[in-house]
Design a protein around this motif. Structure first.
Motif, short mmCIF file in Angstrom:
data_model
loop_
_atom_site.label_atom_id
_atom_site.label_comp_id
_atom_site.label_asym_id
_atom_site.label_seq_id
_atom_site.Cartn_x
_atom_site.Cartn_y
_atom_site.Cartn_z
N PHE A 122 0.82 -1.21 0.00
CA PHE A 122 0.00 0.00 0.00
C PHE A 122 0.86 1.27 0.00
N ASP A 123 0.23 2.38 -0.41
CA ASP A 123 0.95 3.66 -0.50
C ASP A 123 1.11 4.33 0.86
N TYR A 124 0.09 4.17 1.72
CA TYR A 124 0.09 4.84 3.02
C TYR A 124 -0.21 3.85 4.13
N LEU A 125 0.32 4.13 5.31
CA LEU A 125 0.10 3.27 6.47
C LEU A 125 -0.33 4.13 7.67
N ILE A 126 -1.46 3.76 8.27
CA ILE A 126 -1.98 4.47 9.45
C ILE A 126 -2.14 3.47 10.59
N VAL A 127 -1.61 3.79 11.76
CA VAL A 127 -1.81 2.97 12.95
C VAL A 127 -2.93 3.61 13.75
N ASN A 128 -4.03 2.87 13.90
CA ASN A 128 -5.21 3.40 14.59
C ASN A 128 -5.09 3.16 16.10
N ASP A 129 -4.23 3.96 16.73
CA ASP A 129 -4.07 3.90 18.18
C ASP A 129 -5.04 4.89 18.83
N ASP A 130 -5.02 6.12 18.34
CA ASP A 130 -5.95 7.16 18.77
C ASP A 130 -6.86 7.48 17.59
N ALA B 226 -5.90 9.18 13.95
CA ALA B 226 -5.98 8.33 12.76
C ALA B 226 -6.90 8.97 11.72
N LEU B 227 -8.02 9.54 12.17
CA LEU B 227 -8.95 10.21 11.25
C LEU B 227 -8.29 11.43 10.62
#
Length: 203
Positions: A160-168, A172-173
């Motif tokens: 994938f092009d982007y990586l987000i870690v949904n901790d908060d 994340a939004l």
């Protein structure tokens, strides 16, 4: 103006659906593609809003007719994205989000090489399991299976092009929103959207 296509994938329980719905709610120019599926509707889900719930026979006929932009089998159920619906929204100038798995993402990239893909990860395996249990939708066997499948799913983040870690959630939004807004200002997109203005400015 034409919109941009975004692929968002994540293991079950990472918070993908909540993040995407929050983005759609706050941005009037973002549309969520509604997939077709053969699975049974869960409590609170509405046909045509959450999914188009169809029989396996109908799904197979649509797939064989080439009506899906992508399709995949997940947890013994089939899922597919209507190509016509996606093109309609893009041509209307809206950005479209495909909330799909890594298998579907591979198919979409072949048809839309300019699409942007985003993978969402949980902050830990423990947090992922807690979220799955907190939904109260699955029995122990299903949770164990989802955890096993999550490891396989997460190994594809490198595609994938982007990586987000949904901790908060709020952070994340904000990250997801920033990616969408930034993509709207890519040179190729702006050249297409403002071709007349650019020609006038440089005349």
């Amino acid at each position: 103006m034409s919109g941009s296509l975004f692929i968002v994938a994540a293991p079950s329980g990472a918070g993908k659906t909540s993040l995407v719905r929050a983005l759609v709610k706050q941005d009037p120019h973002v549309r969520l593609s509604v997939s077709h599926t053969t699975r049974t509707a869960r409590a609170g889900e509405a046909d045509g809003k959450d999914y188009f719930f169809v029989s396996q026979d109908i799904f197979s006929k649509m797939r064989d007719a080439g009506e899906f932009l992508e399709s995949a089998t997940v947890f013994d159920n089939s899922y597919g994205t209507s190509a016509a619906a996606v093109h309609h929204q893009l041509h209307a100038g809206n950005d479209v989000i495909l909330e799909i798995d890594w298998q579907g993402a591979q198919q979409v990239r072949k048809n839309f090489p300019d699409s942007s893909s985003i993978f969402i990860l949980p902050p830990s395996k423990q947090a992922l399991e807690q979220r799955l249990r907190g939904r109260g939708q699955d029995d122990e066997a299903t949770i164990s299976r989802r955890m096993r499948d999550a490891e396989s799913e997460m190994s594809h983040y490198v595609e994938f092009d982007y990586l987000i870690v949904n901790d908060d959630f709020d952070h994340a939004l904000a990250s997801l929103t920033a990616i969408v807004v930034a993509s709207r200002h890519k040179l190729a997109v702006q050249q297409s959207n403002y071709s007349t203005l650019l020609a006038d400015l440089l005349a």
